[in-house]
Scaffold this motif. Structure first.
Motif, short mmCIF file in Angstrom:
data_model
loop_
_atom_site.label_atom_id
_atom_site.label_comp_id
_atom_site.label_asym_id
_atom_site.label_seq_id
_atom_site.Cartn_x
_atom_site.Cartn_y
_atom_site.Cartn_z
N GLU A 54 0.72 -1.13 -0.01
CA GLU A 54 -0.23 -0.28 -0.06
C GLU A 54 0.85 1.23 -0.17
OE1 GLU A 54 -3.56 2.11 2.61
OE2 GLU A 54 -2.66 -0.01 3.21
N ASP A 55 2.05 1.23 0.75
CA ASP A 55 2.66 2.34 0.98
C ASP A 55 3.48 3.02 -0.37
OD1 ASP A 55 2.07 2.61 3.50
OD2 ASP A 55 3.89 1.82 4.46
N ILE A 56 3.86 1.89 -1.22
CA ILE A 56 4.66 2.10 -2.49
C ILE A 56 3.58 2.10 -3.65
CG2 ILE A 56 6.53 0.87 -1.67
CD1 ILE A 56 5.84 -1.56 -3.26
N GLY A 57 2.25 1.83 -3.31
CA GLY A 57 1.48 1.92 -4.12
C GLY A 57 1.32 0.88 -5.27
N ASP A 58 1.65 -0.25 -5.14
CA ASP A 58 1.99 -1.33 -6.02
C ASP A 58 1.15 -2.49 -5.56
OD1 ASP A 58 2.56 -3.27 -7.70
OD2 ASP A 58 4.84 -2.82 -7.67
N GLU A 59 -0.20 -2.81 -5.97
CA GLU A 59 -0.75 -4.02 -5.28
C GLU A 59 -0.18 -5.18 -5.93
OE1 GLU A 59 -4.73 -3.16 -6.86
OE2 GLU A 59 -5.19 -1.70 -5.49
N ASP A 60 0.27 -5.16 -7.03
CA ASP A 60 0.92 -6.62 -7.36
C ASP A 60 2.41 -7.04 -6.56
OD1 ASP A 60 -0.66 -6.44 -9.69
OD2 ASP A 60 0.68 -5.57 -11.05
N TRP A 61 2.85 -6.16 -5.67
CA TRP A 61 3.93 -6.68 -4.80
C TRP A 61 3.62 -7.35 -3.72
CZ3 TRP A 61 5.83 -6.08 0.21
CH2 TRP A 61 7.10 -6.24 0.23
N TRP A 62 2.29 -7.25 -3.37
CA TRP A 62 1.85 -8.39 -2.26
C TRP A 62 0.39 -8.30 -2.30
CZ3 TRP A 62 4.83 -11.64 0.13
CH2 TRP A 62 4.40 -12.59 1.10
N GLU A 63 -0.48 -9.65 -2.54
CA GLU A 63 -1.92 -9.47 -2.80
C GLU A 63 -2.52 -10.08 -1.48
OE1 GLU A 63 -3.01 -11.57 -6.12
OE2 GLU A 63 -1.80 -10.55 -7.73
N PRO A 64 -3.66 -10.00 -1.11
CA PRO A 64 -4.19 -10.41 0.14
C PRO A 64 -4.33 -11.92 0.20
CG PRO A 64 -5.46 -8.59 -0.81
CD PRO A 64 -4.44 -8.85 -1.72
N SER A 65 -4.11 -12.59 -1.15
CA SER A 65 -4.31 -14.24 -0.98
C SER A 65 -3.01 -14.63 -0.60
CB SER A 65 -5.02 -14.72 -2.29
OG SER A 65 -4.09 -14.37 -3.42
N TRP A 66 -1.89 -14.06 -0.39
CA TRP A 66 -0.65 -14.57 -0.53
C TRP A 66 -0.34 -14.84 1.10
CZ3 TRP A 66 2.26 -11.27 -4.43
CH2 TRP A 66 1.73 -11.51 -5.77
N ILE A 67 0.18 -15.96 1.45
CA ILE A 67 0.29 -16.46 2.77
C ILE A 67 1.82 -16.81 3.03
CG2 ILE A 67 -0.37 -17.55 4.91
CD1 ILE A 67 -3.29 -17.99 3.50
N PRO A 68 2.76 -16.23 3.84
CA PRO A 68 4.13 -16.43 3.84
C PRO A 68 4.15 -17.51 4.70
CG PRO A 68 3.86 -14.60 5.11
CD PRO A 68 2.33 -14.72 4.38
N VAL A 69 4.93 -18.72 4.35
CA VAL A 69 4.95 -20.06 5.38
C VAL A 69 6.48 -20.18 5.59
CG1 VAL A 69 2.91 -20.97 4.59
CG2 VAL A 69 5.05 -21.35 3.01
N LEU A 70 7.63 -19.79 4.69
CA LEU A 70 8.84 -20.01 4.80
C LEU A 70 9.50 -18.79 4.39
CD1 LEU A 70 9.71 -23.56 3.27
CD2 LEU A 70 9.16 -23.10 5.47
N ALA A 71 10.46 -18.15 5.37
CA ALA A 71 11.20 -17.13 4.93
C ALA A 71 12.65 -17.30 5.81
CB ALA A 71 10.24 -16.03 5.68
N GLU A 72 13.12 -16.16 5.11
CA GLU A 72 14.77 -15.93 5.48
C GLU A 72 14.41 -14.86 6.52
OE1 GLU A 72 17.96 -14.97 3.10
OE2 GLU A 72 17.82 -16.73 1.96
#
Length: 201
Positions: free
Chosen positions: A111-129
């Protein structure tokens, strides 16, 4: 066998291998997620929690048992323990609370960068560095009911990585048990044990 049962079966194979071969890494696994944990996860996400993820979390609520949370102005900083990194590439299996934290933060950034494609509401992080914008997410927004795995990184938008969580975990289980397999997560990797910890080369 259902998709959720396949996830439970493959994860049980992974945990059994860790218990028998890398007990220090196994100690980083949290107990199963509670009903309250799952309820908070459901209430905090802007999408439905896939059955495969709920099943996985009900086996172990992440690999963050040894991590520490330090209060900082404006929130909390998670300090991961070395033992949390049980996956190839050094990724941590996120617990319910960490999933929510990363999910909400990434939506704010989009939202801050004004790019909805950067992260969508249906994307759930499960593994991360731990210290980088890199990891794997489940796409819970597919109309056909599938839940593909996407990979994301600081310099690129999420892209399809694996067809399902069950395939991802089955490939890792095969590699740990047999030293071979064609799983996308473990391709080109080999597991060894150093001081009771699983190490991926």
């Amino acid at each position: 066998m259902s998709h959720a049962d396949a996830v439970r079966s493959s994860w049980a194979r992974i945990v059994r291998w860790l218990d028998e071969n890398a007990p220090i890494s196994a100690q980083a696994l949290n107990p199963p997620a509670t009903e309250a944990d799952i309820r908070e996860l459901r209430d905090s996400l802007g999408c439905q929690v896939p059955e495969v993820l709920e099943m996985w979390l009900r086996c172990n609520n992440g690999s963050t048992a040894k991590d520490s949370r330090i209060s900082i102005p404006g929130g909390v900083r998670l300090t991961p323990h070395l033992d949390s990194k049980v996956f190839p590439g050094g990724e941590v299996f996120l617990d319910c609370r960490s999933i929510v934290d990363r999910y909400q933060n990434n939506l704010r950034v989009a939202e801050d960068i004004g790019d909805e494609d950067w992260w969508e509401p249906s994307w759930i992080p499960v593994l991360a560095e731990a210290d980088a914008h890199y990891g794997l997410i489940l796409d819970a927004g597919q109309r056909d009911g599938s839940v593909p795995v996407l990979a994301y990184r600081e310099t690129d938008y999420p892209k399809k990585y694996a067809s399902s969580l069950e395939d991802l975990l089955a490939g890792m289980a095969d590699m740990l048990e047999h030293g071979r397999g064609d799983g996308v997560l473990t391709r080109g990797c080999r597991a060894s044990v150093q001081n009771g910890r699983v190490v991926w080369d």
